[in-house]
Write a protein that holds these residues in place. Sequence first.
Motif, PDB file in Angstrom:
ATOM      1  N   ASP A 175       9.681   1.611   9.441  1.00  0.00           N
ATOM      2  CA  ASP A 175       9.473   2.782  10.290  1.00  0.00           C
ATOM      3  C   ASP A 175       8.729   3.916   9.595  1.00  0.00           C
ATOM      4  O   ASP A 175       8.401   4.916  10.222  1.00  0.00           O
ATOM      5  N   ASN A 176       8.429   3.741   8.307  1.00  0.00           N
ATOM      6  CA  ASN A 176       7.569   4.689   7.591  1.00  0.00           C
ATOM      7  C   ASN A 176       6.131   4.185   7.491  1.00  0.00           C
ATOM      8  O   ASN A 176       5.302   4.796   6.822  1.00  0.00           O
ATOM      9  N   GLY A 177       5.874   3.016   8.106  1.00  0.00           N
ATOM     10  CA  GLY A 177       4.526   2.459   8.096  1.00  0.00           C
ATOM     11  C   GLY A 177       4.175   1.673   6.842  1.00  0.00           C
ATOM     12  O   GLY A 177       3.007   1.403   6.592  1.00  0.00           O
ATOM     13  N   VAL A 178       5.184   1.286   6.056  1.00  0.00           N
ATOM     14  CA  VAL A 178       4.939   0.561   4.804  1.00  0.00           C
ATOM     15  C   VAL A 178       4.880  -0.938   5.094  1.00  0.00           C
ATOM     16  O   VAL A 178       5.870  -1.528   5.552  1.00  0.00           O
ATOM     17  N   ALA A 179       3.729  -1.538   4.829  1.00  0.00           N
ATOM     18  CA  ALA A 179       3.544  -2.975   5.040  1.00  0.00           C
ATOM     19  C   ALA A 179       4.391  -3.765   4.054  1.00  0.00           C
ATOM     20  O   ALA A 179       4.566  -3.369   2.901  1.00  0.00           O
TER      21      ALA A 179
END
Length: 185
Positions: A81-85
């Motif tokens: 949910d923080n956009g970390v792949a």
Amino acid sequence: MKLLVAALESELSAFPAHIPGYERLVTGPGKIKAAYALTRALDNGHYDEVLVVGTAGAIDPDIAPGIHVIDTVFQYDVIDDNGVAGHHVSMPQRLTLGDGDVIIATGDSFVDDADTVLAIRALGGRLVDMEAYVYTWVAQQFGVPIRIWKAVSDTAQDGANQTWEATVAACSRELWTRLQAELEA
């Protein structure tokens, strides 16, 4: 009793139908089919160990052909949910099997292009497949030891799908030879 697992029947084409001390499970390709089939098998049976055999694409040019024992697994096709792949919202980022030498990245797509390879390598992957993370997670939920052996079938670059189809039988023979050696030891 041990459980011999592969995603596809073709990955077991060189294996005999019956191996003393082993039951056999073909899950189907991808994370959902792998999770469903292995969960059902472990819920309905009592196994001392899960041994996964199959193919993987080598995304690190320093990976040699042959069979590699997987040490660590992660999912490359998730984003938190923080956009970390490579980080799932609620699942562990990485799982360790502990006896191998290679990190494998699992995702639901067959990797067949250079851009995807670069993105997965940036996350730390050296091999790529479609089931290893899920097999590991499910086995750990049941408290069953798991080992994963992957035979390099392709380089996950353009044309990898055709390369895989041409080499899967040879990979199966390599994996069966490795298991035979272990059974005879």
